[in-house]
Design a protein around this motif. Structure first.
Motif, PDB file in Angstrom:
ATOM      1  N   CYS A 208       1.065  -1.293   0.087  1.00  0.00           N
ATOM      2  CA  CYS A 208       0.065  -0.025  -0.160  1.00  0.00           C
ATOM      3  C   CYS A 208       0.962   1.245   0.029  1.00  0.00           C
ATOM      4  O   CYS A 208       1.732   1.295   0.561  1.00  0.00           O
ATOM      5  CB  CYS A 208      -0.908  -0.172   1.197  1.00  0.00           C
ATOM      6  N   VAL A 209       0.429   2.306  -0.647  1.00  0.00           N
ATOM      7  CA  VAL A 209       1.413   3.339  -0.757  1.00  0.00           C
ATOM      8  C   VAL A 209       0.376   4.736  -0.580  1.00  0.00           C
ATOM      9  O   VAL A 209      -1.000   4.651  -1.174  1.00  0.00           O
ATOM     10  CB  VAL A 209       2.039   3.586  -2.300  1.00  0.00           C
ATOM     11  N   ILE A 210       0.576   5.661   0.052  1.00  0.00           N
ATOM     12  CA  ILE A 210      -0.413   6.787   0.369  1.00  0.00           C
ATOM     13  C   ILE A 210       0.410   8.023  -0.001  1.00  0.00           C
ATOM     14  O   ILE A 210       1.537   8.261   0.339  1.00  0.00           O
ATOM     15  CB  ILE A 210      -0.709   6.846   1.939  1.00  0.00           C
ATOM     16  N   THR A 211      -0.103   8.848  -0.797  1.00  0.00           N
ATOM     17  CA  THR A 211       0.472   9.947  -1.623  1.00  0.00           C
ATOM     18  C   THR A 211      -0.535  11.066  -1.605  1.00  0.00           C
ATOM     19  O   THR A 211      -1.575  11.040  -1.265  1.00  0.00           O
ATOM     20  CB  THR A 211       1.014   9.437  -2.829  1.00  0.00           C
ATOM     21  N   ASP A 212       0.200  12.232  -2.124  1.00  0.00           N
ATOM     22  CA  ASP A 212      -0.680  13.240  -2.337  1.00  0.00           C
ATOM     23  C   ASP A 212      -1.379  13.058  -3.733  1.00  0.00           C
ATOM     24  O   ASP A 212      -1.320  12.224  -4.509  1.00  0.00           O
ATOM     25  CB  ASP A 212       0.028  14.568  -2.331  1.00  0.00           C
ATOM     26  N   GLN A 213      -1.898  14.297  -4.381  1.00  0.00           N
ATOM     27  CA  GLN A 213      -2.645  14.070  -5.562  1.00  0.00           C
ATOM     28  C   GLN A 213      -1.703  14.261  -6.731  1.00  0.00           C
ATOM     29  O   GLN A 213      -2.383  14.971  -7.914  1.00  0.00           O
ATOM     30  CB  GLN A 213      -3.986  14.936  -5.451  1.00  0.00           C
ATOM     31  N   CYS A 214      -0.688  14.015  -6.825  1.00  0.00           N
ATOM     32  CA  CYS A 214       0.318  14.430  -7.877  1.00  0.00           C
ATOM     33  C   CYS A 214       0.084  13.260  -9.145  1.00  0.00           C
ATOM     34  O   CYS A 214       0.117  12.175  -9.041  1.00  0.00           O
ATOM     35  CB  CYS A 214       1.926  14.079  -7.412  1.00  0.00           C
ATOM     36  N   LYS A 215      -0.191  13.895 -10.084  1.00  0.00           N
ATOM     37  CA  LYS A 215      -0.490  13.080 -11.507  1.00  0.00           C
ATOM     38  C   LYS A 215       0.519  12.257 -11.845  1.00  0.00           C
ATOM     39  O   LYS A 215       0.451  11.134 -12.249  1.00  0.00           O
ATOM     40  CB  LYS A 215      -1.052  13.891 -12.446  1.00  0.00           C
ATOM     41  N   ALA A 216       1.717  12.652 -11.579  1.00  0.00           N
ATOM     42  CA  ALA A 216       3.130  11.901 -12.105  1.00  0.00           C
ATOM     43  C   ALA A 216       3.613  10.658 -11.163  1.00  0.00           C
ATOM     44  O   ALA A 216       3.869   9.610 -11.722  1.00  0.00           O
ATOM     45  CB  ALA A 216       4.356  12.850 -11.953  1.00  0.00           C
ATOM     46  N   THR A 217       3.085  10.905 -10.151  1.00  0.00           N
ATOM     47  CA  THR A 217       3.207   9.801  -9.183  1.00  0.00           C
ATOM     48  C   THR A 217       2.011   8.732  -9.287  1.00  0.00           C
ATOM     49  O   THR A 217       2.569   7.467  -9.414  1.00  0.00           O
ATOM     50  CB  THR A 217       2.841  10.194  -7.427  1.00  0.00           C
ATOM     51  N   LYS A 218       0.650   8.997  -9.625  1.00  0.00           N
ATOM     52  CA  LYS A 218      -0.246   8.112  -9.975  1.00  0.00           C
ATOM     53  C   LYS A 218       0.164   7.469 -10.978  1.00  0.00           C
ATOM     54  O   LYS A 218       0.011   6.286 -11.151  1.00  0.00           O
ATOM     55  CB  LYS A 218      -1.554   8.767 -10.108  1.00  0.00           C
ATOM     56  N   LYS A 219       0.737   8.103 -12.260  1.00  0.00           N
ATOM     57  CA  LYS A 219       1.054   7.501 -13.248  1.00  0.00           C
ATOM     58  C   LYS A 219       1.970   6.460 -13.221  1.00  0.00           C
ATOM     59  O   LYS A 219       2.047   5.175 -13.843  1.00  0.00           O
ATOM     60  CB  LYS A 219       1.391   8.559 -14.579  1.00  0.00           C
ATOM     61  N   ALA A 220       3.122   6.921 -12.496  1.00  0.00           N
ATOM     62  CA  ALA A 220       4.310   5.791 -12.079  1.00  0.00           C
ATOM     63  C   ALA A 220       3.956   4.700 -11.450  1.00  0.00           C
ATOM     64  O   ALA A 220       4.101   3.643 -11.814  1.00  0.00           O
ATOM     65  CB  ALA A 220       5.348   6.616 -11.470  1.00  0.00           C
ATOM     66  N   LEU A 221       2.986   4.719 -10.224  1.00  0.00           N
ATOM     67  CA  LEU A 221       2.403   3.796  -9.778  1.00  0.00           C
ATOM     68  C   LEU A 221       1.627   2.700 -10.342  1.00  0.00           C
ATOM     69  O   LEU A 221       1.839   1.681 -10.172  1.00  0.00           O
ATOM     70  CB  LEU A 221       1.791   4.239  -8.268  1.00  0.00           C
TER      71      LEU A 221
ATOM     72  N   LYS B  81       1.816   2.174 -13.373  1.00  0.00           N
ATOM     73  CA  LYS B  81       2.330   1.440 -14.452  1.00  0.00           C
ATOM     74  C   LYS B  81       3.465   0.319 -14.144  1.00  0.00           C
ATOM     75  O   LYS B  81       3.774  -0.583 -14.408  1.00  0.00           O
ATOM     76  CB  LYS B  81       3.234   2.611 -15.223  1.00  0.00           C
ATOM     77  N   TRP B  82       4.156   0.995 -12.915  1.00  0.00           N
ATOM     78  CA  TRP B  82       5.414   0.186 -12.395  1.00  0.00           C
ATOM     79  C   TRP B  82       5.033  -0.748 -11.188  1.00  0.00           C
ATOM     80  O   TRP B  82       5.680  -1.662 -10.794  1.00  0.00           O
ATOM     81  CB  TRP B  82       6.478   1.032 -11.908  1.00  0.00           C
ATOM     82  N   TRP B  83       4.063  -0.291 -10.143  1.00  0.00           N
ATOM     83  CA  TRP B  83       3.630  -1.209  -9.036  1.00  0.00           C
ATOM     84  C   TRP B  83       2.242  -1.287  -9.080  1.00  0.00           C
ATOM     85  O   TRP B  83       1.342  -1.028  -8.415  1.00  0.00           O
ATOM     86  CB  TRP B  83       4.096  -0.339  -7.924  1.00  0.00           C
ATOM     87  N   ARG B  84       1.783  -2.231 -10.012  1.00  0.00           N
ATOM     88  CA  ARG B  84       0.563  -2.560 -10.591  1.00  0.00           C
ATOM     89  C   ARG B  84      -0.408  -3.241  -9.327  1.00  0.00           C
ATOM     90  O   ARG B  84      -1.596  -2.814  -9.131  1.00  0.00           O
ATOM     91  CB  ARG B  84       0.202  -3.298 -11.713  1.00  0.00           C
ATOM     92  N   THR B  85       0.382  -4.124  -8.509  1.00  0.00           N
ATOM     93  CA  THR B  85      -0.169  -4.756  -7.526  1.00  0.00           C
ATOM     94  C   THR B  85      -0.188  -3.875  -6.277  1.00  0.00           C
ATOM     95  O   THR B  85      -0.969  -4.249  -5.180  1.00  0.00           O
ATOM     96  CB  THR B  85       0.211  -5.979  -6.981  1.00  0.00           C
ATOM     97  N   THR B  86       0.273  -2.758  -5.932  1.00  0.00           N
ATOM     98  CA  THR B  86       0.372  -1.943  -4.937  1.00  0.00           C
ATOM     99  C   THR B  86      -1.009  -1.038  -4.856  1.00  0.00           C
ATOM    100  O   THR B  86      -1.298  -0.562  -5.951  1.00  0.00           O
ATOM    101  CB  THR B  86       1.456  -0.953  -4.914  1.00  0.00           C
ATOM    102  N   THR B  87      -1.728  -1.046  -3.779  1.00  0.00           N
ATOM    103  CA  THR B  87      -2.843  -0.284  -3.396  1.00  0.00           C
ATOM    104  C   THR B  87      -2.440   0.974  -3.342  1.00  0.00           C
ATOM    105  O   THR B  87      -1.511   1.434  -2.601  1.00  0.00           O
ATOM    106  CB  THR B  87      -3.663  -0.808  -2.363  1.00  0.00           C
TER     107      THR B  87
END
Length: 91
Positions: free
Chosen positions: A48-61, A63-69
């Motif tokens: 699980c990952v908790i982030t702010d609302q950054c679009k770049a972070t969401k895109k990378a997550l 694509k690269w960590w598909r199984t991570t919530t």
């Protein structure tokens, strides 16, 4: 510079910082590098990952960590809420 801490909970239910990164820019390319480097160092992606609302972070997550919530930080949501919701005061 963008500071990105990787904080989690250990076996004793105590907060612990596993890693941290400094990025020159908050963009997809830098987050991709950071996520892949973290995964290589730790052996796997977190569950699980908790982030702010950054679009770049969401895109990378996505694509690269598909199984991570991916969840959004409640603090960021609550701070932005007043500017997004029009409140009407009736007297």
């Amino acid at each position: 510079m963008v500071f990105v801490p990787f904080t989690g909970v250990n076996n004793h239910w105590k907060n612990v910082t596993f890693a941290a990164g400094l990025l020159a820019k908050e963009n997809y390319k830098n987050f991709k590098w950071l996520l892949l480097t973290f995964k290589k160092a730790m052996g796997r992606a977190p569950s699980c990952v908790i982030t702010d609302q950054c679009k770049a972070t969401k895109k990378a997550l996505d694509k690269w960590w598909r199984t991570t919530t991916h969840r959004l930080c409640m603090w960021h949501i609550m701070n932005k809420l007043p500017s997004k919701v029009l409140c009407c005061v009736v007297t």
